[in-house]
Design a protein around this motif. Structure first.
Motif, PDB file in Angstrom:
ATOM      1  N   GLU A   1       4.582 -13.724  12.815  1.00 25.36           N
ATOM      2  CA  GLU A   1       4.814 -15.130  12.473  1.00 25.36           C
ATOM      3  C   GLU A   1       6.263 -15.361  12.040  1.00 25.36           C
ATOM      4  OE1 GLU A   1       0.604 -16.405  10.387  1.00 25.36           O
ATOM      5  OE2 GLU A   1       2.064 -15.256   9.233  1.00 25.36           O
TER       6      GLU A   1
ATOM      7  N   ALA B   1       5.744 -21.517   5.879  1.00 24.51           N
ATOM      8  CA  ALA B   1       4.836 -22.493   5.281  1.00 24.51           C
ATOM      9  C   ALA B   1       4.658 -22.186   3.798  1.00 24.51           C
ATOM     10  CB  ALA B   1       3.486 -22.456   5.992  1.00 24.51           C
TER      11      ALA B   1
ATOM     12  N   VAL C   1       0.769 -23.317   8.275  1.00 22.31           N
ATOM     13  CA  VAL C   1       1.760 -23.814   9.224  1.00 22.31           C
ATOM     14  C   VAL C   1       1.172 -24.844  10.188  1.00 22.31           C
ATOM     15  CG1 VAL C   1       1.452 -22.021  10.981  1.00 22.31           C
ATOM     16  CG2 VAL C   1       3.711 -23.051  10.648  1.00 22.31           C
TER      17      VAL C   1
ATOM     18  N   VAL D   1       1.682 -28.682   8.717  1.00 24.06           N
ATOM     19  CA  VAL D   1       2.981 -29.255   8.391  1.00 24.06           C
ATOM     20  C   VAL D   1       3.002 -30.737   8.753  1.00 24.06           C
ATOM     21  CG1 VAL D   1       3.906 -28.436  10.591  1.00 24.06           C
ATOM     22  CG2 VAL D   1       5.469 -29.048   8.759  1.00 24.06           C
TER      23      VAL D   1
ATOM     24  N   TRP E   1       9.340 -26.280   2.674  1.00 25.89           N
ATOM     25  CA  TRP E   1       9.295 -25.480   3.900  1.00 25.89           C
ATOM     26  C   TRP E   1      10.627 -24.783   4.112  1.00 25.89           C
ATOM     27  CZ3 TRP E   1       4.580 -25.761   6.572  1.00 25.89           C
ATOM     28  CH2 TRP E   1       3.684 -26.720   6.074  1.00 25.89           C
TER      29      TRP E   1
ATOM     30  N   GLY F   1       3.332 -18.945   8.836  1.00 23.80           N
ATOM     31  CA  GLY F   1       4.594 -19.315   9.455  1.00 23.80           C
ATOM     32  C   GLY F   1       4.457 -19.220  10.958  1.00 23.80           C
ATOM     33  N   SER F   2       5.546 -19.508  11.655  1.00 25.41           N
ATOM     34  CA  SER F   2       5.509 -19.431  13.112  1.00 25.41           C
ATOM     35  C   SER F   2       6.922 -19.403  13.660  1.00 25.41           C
ATOM     36  CB  SER F   2       4.790 -20.643  13.698  1.00 25.41           C
ATOM     37  OG  SER F   2       4.968 -20.709  15.116  1.00 25.41           O
TER      38      SER F   2
END
Length: 258
Positions: free
Chosen positions: A68, A76, A89, A92, A216, A246-247
C-alpha cells in the motif's frame, strides 16, 4: 459558457496545464525500509500472465505485487495507531482528493542540511508573503529530494546513525494537524516524517499528529518545482482499498498558465 465547458477549453488550449507529480512504479522505485524486527512493505513487481503467446494469444497482462505504501502513495488516518479509529483509504472525502494546494520551497536549506526540519516559523513567514494556507487544501513541501530518486541508497541517505532526510519538527507537525486549516501534507521523501523522526517526541511526529487528526499524507512526489506557491489544484487518485491503510496513487496538479 458553463464552468466545466470553460475548464475543458482551458485544458485544450493549454491555459490550464496538468503536471504529473507521481513517481513511476517499477522494481527500482525506492521504498521505506524498517530495521528488524519490523515487517517491511513489498517492492513493486510485475508478474507476467501472458504476452501474445499460448497463455493468451491476443493479449498481454500482468499481476502486480506491491505494498500500500510503495512509491507515490496516500497515507490514510488508520495507517497510524493515533488514527486507528479513523477512515481507511476507501473513505477519503472527494473534497480531499480534489483540493487547492500550497507549495513551500526549502530546497536551498535542504541542500545545506539534509536533516533540515520545517518549523512553524517557516510557515508563518510563508503566509506573510503568500496569504493564508488553503482551507481544506494541501501543503506540499518541496525539498529537492526528488533528484535522489534514482536509487534506494541515495533516496534513503542512511549511514550508521540512520537515515538523513528532511522533514518537519514535532511542533510543526502538531501545528499542521491541529491548528492549520489543511486536509493533508505531502513530501518528496519516502515518508512524511524526517529520517531522524524516530527520536522525536513523540516518535514519528508527522504520522502521530496528522493521522490522529484525520489528516492525510502524500509521499514520493515529483515536479513540485513546476507548481506555483498558490493557486494550483491537486488531484489525488488512490485505489479505494476497503480497510486499506493507504494506496499507491497518481497525483496530478492543475496549474493555470498565463
Amino acid at each position: 459558457m458553463s464552468v466545466l465547458t470553460a475548464f475543458a477549453e482551458a485544458m485544450r488550449s493549454g491555459a490550464v496545464e496538468v503536471v504529473d507529480l507521481t513517481t513511476p512504479l517499477q522494481e527500482s522505485t525506492p521504498i521505506l525500509e524498517l530495521p528488524p524486527p519490523f515487517a517491511n512493505t513489498s517492492r513493486f513487481r510485475l508478474e507476467e500472465l501472458s504476452r501474445y503467446d499460448d497463455r493468451g494469444p491476443a493479449w498481454y497482462w500482468n499481476d502486480i505485487h506491491t505494498g500500500e505504501h510503495t512509491g507515490t502513495h496516500l497515507d490514510a488516518p488508520n495507517h497510524w495507531v493515533t488514527g486507528r479509529e479513523g477512515p481507511d483509504v476507501s473513505q477519503v472525502p472527494m473534497s480531499t482528493l480534489v483540493a487547492p494546494v500550497a507549495v513551500i520551497d526549502m530546497t536551498a536549506e535542504v541542500e545545506r542540511d539534509p536533516d533540515f526540519l520545517l518549523e512553524v516559523a517557516h510557515l508563518e513567514a510563508w503566509q506573510a508573503e503568500h496569504g493564508p494556507l488553503p482551507d481544506g487544501g494541501w501543503l506540499l513541501y518541496r525539498t529537492g529530494w526528488e533528484s535522489r530518486g534514482g536509487t534506494q541508497e541515495e533516496f534513503v541517505n542512511a549511514d550508521e546513525a540512520g537515515p538523513h532526510t528532511p522533514g518537519v519538527s514535532a511542533e510543526c507537525a502538531r501545528w499542521i494537524a491541529q491548528e492549520s486549516p489543511l486536509t493533508g501534507f505531502g513530501v518528496e521523501t519516502v515518508g512524511t516524517d524526517a529520517g531522524a523522526a524516530g527520536g522525536f517526541d513523540p516518535p514519528f511526529s508527522c504520522h502521530h499528529y496528522l493521522m490522529g487528526a484525520n489528516r492525510w499524507g502524500l509521499t514520493s512526489l515529483r515536479n513540485l518545482g513546476r507548481l506555483p506557491a498558490t493557486g494550483a489544484v491537486l488531484v489525488v487518485s488512490p485505489l479505494p482499498i476497503v480497510g486499506g491503510s493507504g494506496s499507491p496513487a497518481r497525483v496530478l496538479a492543475l496549474v493555470e498558465r498565463s
